[in-house]
Structures are given as C-alpha cells and as structure tokens.
Design a protein around this motif. Structure first.
Motif, PDB file in Angstrom:
ATOM      1  N   GLY A  74       0.718  -1.261  -0.050  1.00  0.00           N
ATOM      2  CA  GLY A  74       0.007  -0.034   0.072  1.00  0.00           C
ATOM      3  C   GLY A  74       0.822   1.082  -0.047  1.00  0.00           C
ATOM      4  O   GLY A  74       1.979   1.183   0.114  1.00  0.00           O
ATOM      5  N   VAL A  86      -4.076   3.610   0.892  1.00  0.00           N
ATOM      6  CA  VAL A  86      -4.369   3.196  -0.235  1.00  0.00           C
ATOM      7  C   VAL A  86      -3.929   1.610  -0.126  1.00  0.00           C
ATOM      8  O   VAL A  86      -2.752   1.426  -0.317  1.00  0.00           O
ATOM      9  CB  VAL A  86      -3.987   3.788  -1.653  1.00  0.00           C
ATOM     10  N   LEU A  88      -3.111  -1.257  -1.527  1.00  0.00           N
ATOM     11  CA  LEU A  88      -2.767  -1.989  -3.172  1.00  0.00           C
ATOM     12  C   LEU A  88      -3.452  -3.577  -3.019  1.00  0.00           C
ATOM     13  O   LEU A  88      -4.148  -3.836  -3.932  1.00  0.00           O
ATOM     14  CB  LEU A  88      -1.389  -1.843  -3.366  1.00  0.00           C
ATOM     15  N   GLN A  91      -7.018  -4.284  -2.664  1.00  0.00           N
ATOM     16  CA  GLN A  91      -7.859  -3.589  -3.802  1.00  0.00           C
ATOM     17  C   GLN A  91      -7.552  -4.424  -5.250  1.00  0.00           C
ATOM     18  O   GLN A  91      -8.360  -4.215  -6.065  1.00  0.00           O
ATOM     19  CB  GLN A  91      -7.600  -2.381  -4.046  1.00  0.00           C
ATOM     20  N   THR A  92      -6.551  -5.274  -5.177  1.00  0.00           N
ATOM     21  CA  THR A  92      -5.963  -5.877  -6.590  1.00  0.00           C
ATOM     22  C   THR A  92      -5.976  -7.499  -6.515  1.00  0.00           C
ATOM     23  O   THR A  92      -5.096  -8.007  -7.203  1.00  0.00           O
ATOM     24  CB  THR A  92      -4.947  -5.295  -6.983  1.00  0.00           C
ATOM     25  N   GLN A 378     -10.549   4.243  -5.408  1.00  0.00           N
ATOM     26  CA  GLN A 378      -9.196   3.560  -4.621  1.00  0.00           C
ATOM     27  C   GLN A 378      -8.762   2.169  -5.365  1.00  0.00           C
ATOM     28  O   GLN A 378      -7.566   2.038  -5.658  1.00  0.00           O
ATOM     29  CB  GLN A 378      -9.123   3.612  -3.232  1.00  0.00           C
ATOM     30  N   ALA A 382      -5.375   1.678  -7.376  1.00  0.00           N
ATOM     31  CA  ALA A 382      -4.384   0.486  -6.976  1.00  0.00           C
ATOM     32  C   ALA A 382      -4.249  -0.389  -8.302  1.00  0.00           C
ATOM     33  O   ALA A 382      -3.097  -0.911  -8.496  1.00  0.00           O
ATOM     34  CB  ALA A 382      -5.206  -0.300  -5.900  1.00  0.00           C
ATOM     35  N   TYR A 385      -1.753   1.273 -10.166  1.00  0.00           N
ATOM     36  CA  TYR A 385      -0.232   1.697  -9.723  1.00  0.00           C
ATOM     37  C   TYR A 385       0.518   0.314  -9.599  1.00  0.00           C
ATOM     38  O   TYR A 385       1.693   0.145  -9.814  1.00  0.00           O
ATOM     39  CB  TYR A 385      -0.635   2.062  -8.127  1.00  0.00           C
TER      40      TYR A 385
END
Length: 390
Positions: A74, A86, A88, A91-92, A378, A382, A385
């Motif tokens: 994150g 955030v 990461l 969220q992924t 977000q 993510a 990113y």
C-alpha cells in the motif's frame, strides 16, 4: 558481424530485453554510448510493478531483488494534516509493488549479461541505422576509433529520448504528443531511516511532496519547485524545512534529516511518439515515451514494451509466427496511453498550479475528495499503480 537482434541502449530496457532473449537462445548485441560506470551512476526511481518483477525473474536475474527489495502492499496520500492509506493488495487480489532502485536493477542485469557472456559494447559513438525498412537492416558505429558494422534481422531502439533511433524515423511518419508541466521535482537522497515504511504522496497548499525510500537506511524525498529554481538554490536545511511544512505533523515530527548525498531537479513532462515500429526498427522505453514521475510509470512502461517485444521475438524465431511483432506498436501504445492517463491524473490531482483559476482549483480538490472517500475509486487507483495486465 551478423546478429539476430541489435539493441541500441544499455540501460535497463535494452539489458532486460537482451537477457530475456538470451535465455531463449536468441542472439543479441547491445550498444551503449556511455561507460558502464556512467550508466550505473544514474539515480532513478525504483517502484516496480509486479509484472516488472516477474520479468526480472524470468530473465534469471531477480534473486537480489527478491532478497533485498521492499515489498509494499500500500501507500499513503496525505492532505489537511492527515494520512489516508491506499490498500494495494486488498484492492487488487493480493498484488503489490517492489521498491528496488533502478540502479540496482541495472547492476543485476549487467551481472547477468556478464555471467552469460552477453555482448555489451560501451563508449560506442556515431551510431547510424541503415535500411531499416528492408529485410536486411544494419548498423554502423565507432568503437575504439574504428568504424564497425553489424548486420541484423531487427533493431531495437532503447536509447532514450535523445537517442538516434527515434530520429531515424521520417518526420512525415512520426507523430509526437507532448505536455510540459510548469514545475519540477527537487529530489534529495540521504543516508537516513525512512520516515514511513510505505510511500507518502502529500498534497498541500505549498505544493506536492513525496516521501520515498531505497532501503531501510536510504531515503529519497521530493518537493515540487518552480522550473526557475536550481538545486544549488536549496541548501539541505532549506529543503528539510520546506518538506516538513508540506507533511502532516505526525510525519514531520518523526522525519530524520541528514546530509544529502545527491540533490537534483527533474522537470515534469509527458511525451509519446507514434508509431513504435518503423520497418524492422522498434522503439522501446524513453525512446518512445516519457512520463512525469508521479505514479512511477516510466521504468514500468518501458518494461511492458520489453514484454511485448520479448514475446514477439520468441514467437518469430521459435514458432515462425510474426503476429506479435506486427502488433507490437498498437499493443505497446495502448498500454502506454493508459499509463499516461494515470500519470496525468496523479500529477494534476496532487500538485499546485500557479495561476490556475478558482474553478480548476476546486475541481482538483473534489477529485481528491472523491478518491479518498470512494473504495471503487481507490480500487481503480490501485489497479493502475500495481500495473495493468500486459
């Protein structure tokens, strides 16, 4: 000399492609205009997408990255004296990034090329590309004062924005897109413990700031400055004081300062050249596109180019299928433009713009408000990113 793939540029893009192809038995040569020491002196960003990390492992040179790299699940966005994380990985579906300096990536690639007796020629001058639209392109160049020639099947230009490769494409073929931002990043590298285990992107009325790191004893910090400034205008004391003003109190109070071991200003701009293939010449990395550092898309977008080229060359040489090479420019540019959108969004949302009107200023605020209050926004951040799928 006859080779299958001639690569211009001995930075991470060119070395990674050479290493990947060597592992699959495809012959390459790399031409680099600078010495190896000069290449390894470049201090660049080091946030690697999970896809880039996988390419390093596939190239058989990811061991040190896996042992020493910082896995980040994150990062933080700070504003109004608060931090917002955030997530990461959450969220992924578990993806992350690796914080590992570009200098170390390049060092690992050089060592892998040495280990496999790969050919990398340094201090090469006056490179010229010939007959790139024919079935038999070739290169000429000066090495140790002698004019030499390499015949090849394909040429890959990974020689950066100022290299010769893109300039070899006729002006009536090449289309260029550019956006120049009215500020730069003043960056300081220091031998200090990072203020945060994860990156902090800070938006403040005084301008943007970033708290990053290279390791647990090496920190990298940035502040937004006018393009009229130079690194010499900023003493270490002035830099640390301004950085603290842009961070939440809980962060600035824990910031460990120290003497800078490198200090420089990088202007922010975006650039894309189309197409990324002309005859049997392929462009990759900075030769075809430049990104502002916000969001760390530059090196990662270069890696996606290398992924597409690697797949294309493997299919061409090992399977007799040139579909991937034929589709390279379109596939690479589709991902490049998505990365450009992400960098533009991050840069526009987090920086201050002198002279902007009240409408634009309010929209930037609302954009950040929405991001920090919406799980779906977000999640999209993510996804970009950690790296969109190749």
């Amino acid at each position: 000399m006859k080779i299958q793939v001639a690569i211009i540029g001995g930075g991470p893009s060119g070395l990674l492609l050479s290493q990947l192809l060597h592992v699959r038995g495809i012959e390459t040569i790399v031409l680099e205009k600078h010495s190896r020491d000069h290449v390894l002196e470049r201090i660049r960003a080091g946030v690697l997408e999970h896809g880039f990390a996988d390419l390093m492992r596939k190239a058989q040179c990811g061991d040190r990255m896996d042992a020493e790299g910082e896995i980040h699940h994150g990062f933080y966005i700070a504003r109004n004296n608060r931090k917002y994380r955030v997530d990461l990985s959450g969220q992924t579906d578990g993806n992350s990034v690796v914080v590992y300096g570009q200098t170390e990536v390049t060092r690992d690639l050089y060592e892998a090329r040495d280990r496999m007796n790969g050919t990398v020629l340094h201090d090469v001058k006056d490179v010229e590309l010939h007959d790139v639209t024919s079935a038999a392109p070739h290169l000429t160049f000066l090495s140790n004062g002698d004019r030499k020639r390499i015949d090849c099947d394909f040429i890959v230009g990974a020689d950066g924005f100022h290299g010769v490769s893109r300039k070899s494409i006729p002006a009536d073929v090449l289309k260029e897109y550019e956006k120049v931002y009215p500020f730069g990043w003043l960056g300081v590298l220091s031998r200090t413990k990072p203020v945060s285990p994860e990156l902090i992107y800070a938006a403040s009325p005084r301008g943007f700031a970033l708290c990053s790191l290279r390791s647990q004893v090496l920190s990298r910090y940035y502040i937004q400055v006018p393009l009229s400034d130079s690194a010499e205008d900023w003493s270490d004391e002035a830099f640390w004081a301004e950085l603290k003003r842009r961070l939440p109190d809980e962060v600035s109070s824990n910031l460990i300062t120290g003497a800078s071991i490198e200090k420089s200003i990088a202007p922010l701009r975006s650039y894309v050249a189309e197409p990324m293939r002309y005859g049997n010449l392929f462009l990759a990395g900075d030769a075809a596109h430049i990104f502002p550092p916000t969001g760390a898309r530059g090196l990662n977008s270069a890696a996606s180019d290398i992924h597409y080229l690697y797949e294309g060359f493997v299919d061409h040489y090992l399977n007799g299928d040139s579909t991937g090479l034929d589709a390279y420019s379109d596939r690479a540019l589709a991902r490049v433009w998505k990365a450009q959108r992400f960098s533009w969004m991050m840069t526009s949302m987090l920086h201050s713009f002198d002279g902007e009107n009240s409408y634009d200023r309010r929209l930037r605020k609302v954009e950040l408000d929405y991001l920090l209050s919406s799980a779906k926004a977000q999640a999209a951040l993510a996804e970009n990113y950690v790296g969109l799928p190749y």
